[in-house]
Design a protein around this motif. Structure first.
Motif, PDB file in Angstrom:
ATOM      1  N   CYS A  25       0.833  -1.204   0.000  1.00 43.75           N
ATOM      2  CA  CYS A  25       0.000   0.000   0.000  1.00 43.75           C
ATOM      3  C   CYS A  25       0.867   1.252   0.000  1.00 43.75           C
ATOM      4  O   CYS A  25       1.927   1.276   0.590  1.00 43.75           O
ATOM      5  CB  CYS A  25      -0.903   0.019   1.233  1.00 43.75           C
ATOM      6  N   PRO A  33     -10.031   8.784   4.191  1.00 43.63           N
ATOM      7  CA  PRO A  33      -9.844   7.690   5.151  1.00 43.63           C
ATOM      8  C   PRO A  33     -10.077   6.319   4.525  1.00 43.63           C
ATOM      9  O   PRO A  33     -10.958   6.137   3.683  1.00 43.63           O
ATOM     10  CB  PRO A  33     -10.880   7.976   6.240  1.00 43.63           C
ATOM     11  N   ASN A  34      -9.249   5.378   4.953  1.00 50.55           N
ATOM     12  CA  ASN A  34      -9.384   3.966   4.587  1.00 50.55           C
ATOM     13  C   ASN A  34      -9.324   3.710   3.085  1.00 50.55           C
ATOM     14  O   ASN A  34      -9.989   2.814   2.568  1.00 50.55           O
ATOM     15  CB  ASN A  34     -10.672   3.382   5.186  1.00 50.55           C
ATOM     16  N   THR A  35      -8.521   4.476   2.385  1.00 59.00           N
ATOM     17  CA  THR A  35      -8.360   4.243   0.946  1.00 59.00           C
ATOM     18  C   THR A  35      -6.953   3.770   0.605  1.00 59.00           C
ATOM     19  O   THR A  35      -6.669   3.486  -0.548  1.00 59.00           O
ATOM     20  CB  THR A  35      -8.633   5.528   0.139  1.00 59.00           C
ATOM     21  N   CYS A  37      -5.387   1.083   1.994  1.00 57.68           N
ATOM     22  CA  CYS A  37      -5.349  -0.115   2.830  1.00 57.68           C
ATOM     23  C   CYS A  37      -5.556  -1.379   2.016  1.00 57.68           C
ATOM     24  O   CYS A  37      -6.112  -1.341   0.921  1.00 57.68           O
ATOM     25  CB  CYS A  37      -6.451  -0.066   3.884  1.00 57.68           C
ATOM     26  N   CYS A  38      -5.103  -2.488   2.576  1.00 57.13           N
ATOM     27  CA  CYS A  38      -5.318  -3.799   1.960  1.00 57.13           C
ATOM     28  C   CYS A  38      -5.527  -4.799   3.095  1.00 57.13           C
ATOM     29  O   CYS A  38      -5.447  -4.437   4.264  1.00 57.13           O
ATOM     30  CB  CYS A  38      -4.118  -4.164   1.096  1.00 57.13           C
ATOM     31  N   PRO A  39      -5.810  -6.059   2.767  1.00 56.60           N
ATOM     32  CA  PRO A  39      -6.043  -7.025   3.851  1.00 56.60           C
ATOM     33  C   PRO A  39      -4.878  -7.122   4.839  1.00 56.60           C
ATOM     34  O   PRO A  39      -5.090  -7.366   6.023  1.00 56.60           O
ATOM     35  CB  PRO A  39      -6.230  -8.341   3.094  1.00 56.60           C
ATOM     36  N   SER A  42      -4.834  -3.902   7.128  1.00 53.05           N
ATOM     37  CA  SER A  42      -6.043  -3.779   7.956  1.00 53.05           C
ATOM     38  C   SER A  42      -6.323  -5.055   8.732  1.00 53.05           C
ATOM     39  O   SER A  42      -7.407  -5.212   9.280  1.00 53.05           O
ATOM     40  CB  SER A  42      -7.280  -3.361   7.169  1.00 53.05           C
ATOM     41  N   LEU A 140     -13.991   7.640  15.434  1.00 55.32           N
ATOM     42  CA  LEU A 140     -13.814   7.388  14.005  1.00 55.32           C
ATOM     43  C   LEU A 140     -12.403   6.870  13.759  1.00 55.32           C
ATOM     44  O   LEU A 140     -11.435   7.395  14.317  1.00 55.32           O
ATOM     45  CB  LEU A 140     -14.049   8.684  13.219  1.00 55.32           C
ATOM     46  N   VAL A 141     -12.312   5.829  12.927  1.00 55.99           N
ATOM     47  CA  VAL A 141     -11.032   5.167  12.727  1.00 55.99           C
ATOM     48  C   VAL A 141     -10.613   5.241  11.261  1.00 55.99           C
ATOM     49  O   VAL A 141     -11.415   4.981  10.366  1.00 55.99           O
ATOM     50  CB  VAL A 141     -11.113   3.679  13.138  1.00 55.99           C
ATOM     51  N   ASP A 142      -9.356   5.593  11.053  1.00 57.77           N
ATOM     52  CA  ASP A 142      -8.782   5.624   9.705  1.00 57.77           C
ATOM     53  C   ASP A 142      -7.516   4.758   9.720  1.00 57.77           C
ATOM     54  O   ASP A 142      -6.582   5.031  10.468  1.00 57.77           O
ATOM     55  CB  ASP A 142      -8.444   7.087   9.352  1.00 57.77           C
ATOM     56  N   TYR A 143      -7.521   3.720   8.894  1.00 55.56           N
ATOM     57  CA  TYR A 143      -6.383   2.783   8.877  1.00 55.56           C
ATOM     58  C   TYR A 143      -5.280   3.175   7.884  1.00 55.56           C
ATOM     59  O   TYR A 143      -4.331   2.425   7.711  1.00 55.56           O
ATOM     60  CB  TYR A 143      -6.858   1.375   8.505  1.00 55.56           C
TER      61      TYR A 143
END
Lengths: 478, 101, 490
Positions: A25, A33-35, A37-39, A42, A140-143
């Protein structure tokens, strides 16, 4: 009784890799947010980490630049704890066999140089970002940040004041920037410092109970937080109280810190070797190769600027504060020489323009080659400083060529005495009142008249000549 | 080889501590069972006759290989909708229970 | 005439390639068998009939167009439900993942599908493949097609039961301490626990990462070899995979030395198993192998070390199940306290056996226990591996029983963790050392329940194991025995 302040820094720095530490990534900042990411990052069931080689490479550079002893066999461990920013329920870090230990970084104090010990450098993955909504029911969570590679650089408690801590962090920041491993932006969180502070009576050898300070988002905030904490502890001890071991959060608005949680039980992270990752063997060959690729470090550069280029300590310090400045400076000097003039221009106009445009030094699209020609035009008296500024703006905005622009707009400096005298005469004739004021003893008016005469010649007149002629004329009554 | 065992190996407080670390909340009956069972396993382990392992290097993997590394290359990230399913909420953020520092 | 489900995987593959049977027909037949039997056997958690049928049609189209496909193209398979399948529910037989649909497939699935494999169902197992039984499944136990009074073994009983019941022609399972081998032994099948690192674990929901391996379950060693040829080999997504040459060739057993650890034949061993295993050794001797007694302690130390290492790794692997991103969420989520939320989710989402493993693993990694238990177990692991290496220096392969007894009855197993682990005494050494181990059927006990034996080889001797297995099966017929009247109304 006098007190000594003891400070140790735990610095987290994001490494400037293009992909994350254990997956492919991207590491871009400020994305939705959360764009990013991959398995793997995350923490999806069944996903496995694969180590990014560049992370080891960068970590090695930092260890070498800080004289750490490099472990020949390193491992990654799982640090187990639950928190919503940690999707796997553990963070991959290093506990048992970190990459480096026992280094040092030299800082400058009022009493000369001082070596600050580096206890340990280890590699780990960053966690996600949480946004705490004080009213809402959720966090709120952003990985996106999960899996960005981090180095944690832990100093020994060798620092004795906010100023020393500041200098340590500044030296470390310069070092990291120059060896190209991080962009070190505190405001974006790519450089974060947690600070351990304790105090003890001067002369005592026993360390006092320490507190840990978090959430300082700038160098200035860190200095304030340390000074505040040191005062707070001294006050408590002087009044017969005791310091509690706790983590304190710096509040930037109130300029004070608040206790977060009392560390009654030390957290039990149950570190153990991560079975998904193999150990890394770092042989002498690898170390030698990395060492050979290390650029000149900022301290060495600084010394060289002082001794061989004859810059002042202030100039050398500014130019070695960021590799973009040092690179620009050196590339320009390589073309035109005139180190003092180049340094002056970069520290003056260049940084001023960056400031006005709120951009980084490397963002001005002016090549060293063009800058060298501009500096030469100015230094050789072909144009005035005012003209040079005007040309510089054109160079930035319209990629103007300095010689060409000066030529086409007829900007060369006017040194012809007749032309200059005519301009002075015209200015004096237009402002008889000012002339009279000057002659009545109001010396200040002269500046105004210089400006008026300059204006007649569109700022191109040789300022020294114009000044001299004006003075002569003013002091010679009609 | 080992130091004398504490008696008992696991007390009820330990069970609470471990349950908290593991984020489980067993009821009283399960706690009693867990304590007995874990105690039995640890005692079985301690009872075994181990050779002297003071100088034995532990292994954490079947094979002793090292340096499995990948080049620093970006692969296109997953579609967030594919990843975060039903838990995705407001503005692409994931919703978690309220955390307090 | 032989029915389709009585064919081996390679045999069916050949008939599909020769266009004697169509791929959709094979899928229909498998679905029919599932319909008939699975309510009894409970081998499957999810049946992916529709996508399987579509895949089969696509493959048939390519075959009809004259394309030449790999040997198992068009043959339906079942996959243990802890192996991720994109867009197909992957529950690990746990309430925790009862609704989890992975956004990606395991590498083994990608490889099989690329070779024309058709995933038709996800098989039942003990929750998260954690215990030596499948009774801990959230979806109920898997019964043995040979006798529905007995279990199919565990933890991966579903994949063996599905193949034994003729619902599919082969399956993929996982093996952490002997799971795949036990269920193969109990269901009369052939199964391989490959060398650690020879098959990618990417997409396998981890139980104990340094012990887990995915392997094939099928009627014969030849079928297993065909599956291995498709799934083995390094994977850039799994750092623990190894480059391995997998080339099973017919092998002459003359001069092959097979070690028989005498310690295996202890009084605890069910006598019929001892006899059948000795007979298998004798059969291999008849084929030319030299059987030599070897000194090898398969003591409790290995089981104890296994138990602690597996628990420690599992406790961390299962930490990601916290109810935030995917999986089970409590019905009445209390969002006001984070710790409560985690505890609720995990206490309710995991079954009692999984919670027990997590507690053990958490305990032995915690301060004051780590050195004494986890570290000691990791040292013991080295000793176990060195012992096995020493034994394998004197011979080419080791021959042992698989399980101390044949398939257990529901509820009959030991109820404590340590004794449950002890049933893995013959199998855990291969996981601790990473060595490959093959299970082959070698007889039936007085209840008509299958008996298997195990061959263990050195690291990366997977090809040799399967070649020896094939030679054995060319001379014997145990692998062709079928469970009588399974589920068919009599």
């Amino acid at each position: 009784m006098t007190w000594d302040t003891i400070v140790g820094l735990e610095v987290h720095v994001e490494l400037a890799t293009t992909s994350k530490i254990f997956c492919g990534c991207p590491t871009l900042f400020g994305r939705p947010p959360n764009t990013q990411c991959c398995p793997v990052c995350s923490g999806f069931p069944g996903a496995l980490p694969v180590l990014n080689q560049q992370v080891i490479e960068y970590a090695l550079r930092v260890c070498l630049a800080t004289d750490c002893t490099i472990n020949s066999l390193i491992r990654f461990d799982r640090k187990n704890y639950f928190y919503p920013d940690l999707p796997k329920g553990y963070q991959i870090s290093q506990q048992h066999q970190p990459i480096g230990r026992g280094g040092k970084l030299v800082i400058t104090t009022d009493n000369g140089d001082k070596a600050i010990g580096i206890h340990e450098i280890h590699i780990e993955e960053d966690a996600g970002k949480l946004i705490h909504d004080p009213q809402g029911k959720h966090t709120l969570v952003d990985y996106n940040r999960c899996g960005i590679p981090l180095l944690e650089i832990i100093s020994r408690p060798d620092l004795n004041s906010a100023e020393e801590a500041l200098d340590y962090l500044d030296k470390l920041r310069r070092l990291l920037l120059f060896i190209g491993v991080s962009d070190c932006r505190m405001e974006e969180g790519s450089l974060r410092a947690d600070v351990n502070v304790s105090v003890r009576p001067t002369g005592s050898k026993v360390l006092g109970t320490r507190t840990e300070l978090k959430n300082m988002s700038s160098m200035k905030a860190m200095a304030l937080a340390i000074a505040y904490e040191s005062r707070r502890q001294i006050k408590i001890l002087t009044e017969g109280g005791r310091i509690r071991q706790e983590t304190r959060r710096w509040d930037e608005n109130e300029k004070r810190s608040f206790a977060l949680r009392i560390k009654e039980n030390v957290e039990d992270y149950r570190y153990f070797p991560d079975p998904d990752l193999m150990a890394i063997r770092i042989n002498d060959h690898w170390i030698k190769n990395t060492r050979e690729l290390l650029p000149e470090l900022p301290d060495a550069k600084y010394q060289r600027y002082l001794t061989t280029l004859d810059l002042t300590a202030y100039e050398a310090s500014i130019l070695t504060s960021h590799p973009a400045l040092a690179d620009l400076f050196e590339a320009t000097v390589a073309i035109c020489g005139r180190a003092k003039d180049v340094a002056g221009w970069i520290m003056g106009e260049w940084l001023q323009e960056c400031n006005q445009r709120a951009c980084r030094p490397q963002d001005l699209k002016v090549t060293p080659e063009k800058l060298a020609r501009l500096v030469r035009l100015l230094a050789e008296g072909d144009i005035t400083r005012g003209t040079a500024r005007q040309v510089f703006i054109q160079m930035i905005d319209n990629q103007a060529d300095p010689d060409d622009y000066v030529h086409r707009h007829n900007l060369r400096m006017i040194r012809d005495i007749k032309t200059i005298d005519a301009a002075i005469d015209q200015a004096m004739a237009a402002h008889p009142r000012s002339v009279a004021d000057y002659r009545a003893g109001k010396n200040k008016v002269r500046t105004f008249l210089v400006g008026q005469a300059m204006r007649v010649l569109q700022g191109k007149a040789d300022p020294a000549l114009l000044n001299r002629r004006l003075l002569e004329k003013l002091n010679t009554p009609d | 080889m080992n130091k004398p065992l504490p008696q008992p190996l696991i007390d009820p407080k330990q069970i609470s501590r471990v349950a908290h670390l593991a984020r489980l909340n067993p009821d009283e009956a399960e706690r009693v069972l867990l304590r007995q069972e874990l105690e039995r396993i640890l005692r079985s382990f301690d009872r075994l006759e181990w050779p002297d392992t003071r100088n034995t290097e532990p292994i954490y993997h079947p094979h002793p290989d090292t340096n499995r590394l990948r080049p620093d290359e970006v692969q296109s990230p997953f579609d967030p909708a594919d990843l975060i399913h039903e838990s995705i909420g407001q503005d692409g953020f994931l919703m978690a229970p309220k955390t307090m520092e | 005439m032989t029915q389709i489900h009585e064919l081996g995987a390679l045999e069916l593959g050949k008939k599909i390639a020769d266009r004697e049977i169509s791929a959709p027909e094979a899928v229909r037949h498998a679905l029919g068998r599932m319909d008939l039997l699975d309510s009894t056997v409970n081998a499957l958690i999810t049946i992916s009939g529709r996508s399987a049928y579509q895949q089969a049609k696509a493959i048939q189209k390519r075959l009809d167009a004259g394309e030449k496909l790999p040997p198992l193209a068009g043959v339906p398979l079942a996959v243990q439900d802890n192996i991720s399948t994109k867009d197909i529910l992957t529950t690990c037989a746990s309430r925790m993942l009862h609704n989890y649909v992975p956004p990606f497939s395991a590498t083994v699935i990608d490889r099989l599908v690329a070779a024309g494999g058709i995933v038709i169902g996800k098989t039942n197992l003990g929750e998260f493949a954690m215990d030596g039984t499948n009774e801990t499944s959230h979806f109920g136990p898997v019964l043995n097609p040979w006798s529905t009074d007995h279990l199919a073994g565990g933890s991966g009983g579903g994949c063996a039961a599905a193949v034994a019941a003729g619902e599919v022609w082969y399956a993929l399972g996982s093996d952490t301490g002997g799971s795949l081998r036990h269920s193969c032994s109990h269901c009369g099948l052939t199964g391989l626990k490959p060398t650690y690192g020879s098959v990618s674990r990417y997409g396998l929901v981890a139980n104990a990462s340094s012990l887990d391996q995915i392997g094939p379950v099928a009627e014969s060693a030849a079928d297993c070899a065909a599956v291995m040829a498709l799934i083995a080999g390094p994977d850039p997504k799994d750092s623990t995979t190894q480059p391995m040459e997998f080339k099973p060739e017919p092998v002459n057993l003359n001069g092959l030395v097979i070690g028989l650890p005498e310690e295996c034949f202890l009084p605890d061993l069910q006598p019929e198993i001892g006899k059948a295993v000795q007979a298998a050794a004798h059969q291999l001797a008849v084929l030319g192998a030299r059987i030599e007694p070897v000194a090898l302690s398969l003591g409790e130390e290995a089981v104890a070390a296994y138990c602690l290492i597996a628990a420690a790794e599992a406790s961390a692997n299962l930490a990601r199940f916290d109810g935030i991103q995917y999986g089970y969420r409590p019905a009445d989520p209390k969002h006001d306290d984070l710790s409560d939320y985690y505890c609720h989710t995990r206490q309710q989402g995991f079954g009692a056996a999984a919670r027990r493993w997590i507690m053990l693993g958490t305990l032995i990694l915690s301060a004051g226990y780590y050195d004494r238990y986890y570290l000691q177990a990791s040292k013991a692991r080295r000793l176990v591996k060195e012992n096995l290496q020493k034994a394998l220096a004197q011979c080419d392969l080791l021959l042992t029983p698989v399980a101390p007894s044949t398939a257990p009855r529901p509820g009959a197993g030991p109820d404590d963790l340590y004794n449950t682990c002890l049933a893995n005494i013959f199998t855990v050494s291969a996981n601790l050392s990473g060595f490959p181990a093959l299970v082959l059927p070698c007889g039936l006990d007085h209840c008509n329940l299958p008996i298997g034996f195990q061959l263990i080889g050195s690291a990366f001797s997977d090809s040799l194991l399967l070649s020896v297995g094939t030679a054995y099966q060319e001379a014997t017929a145990f692998h062709q025995l079928r469970p009588p009247h399974v589920g068919e109304k009599t």
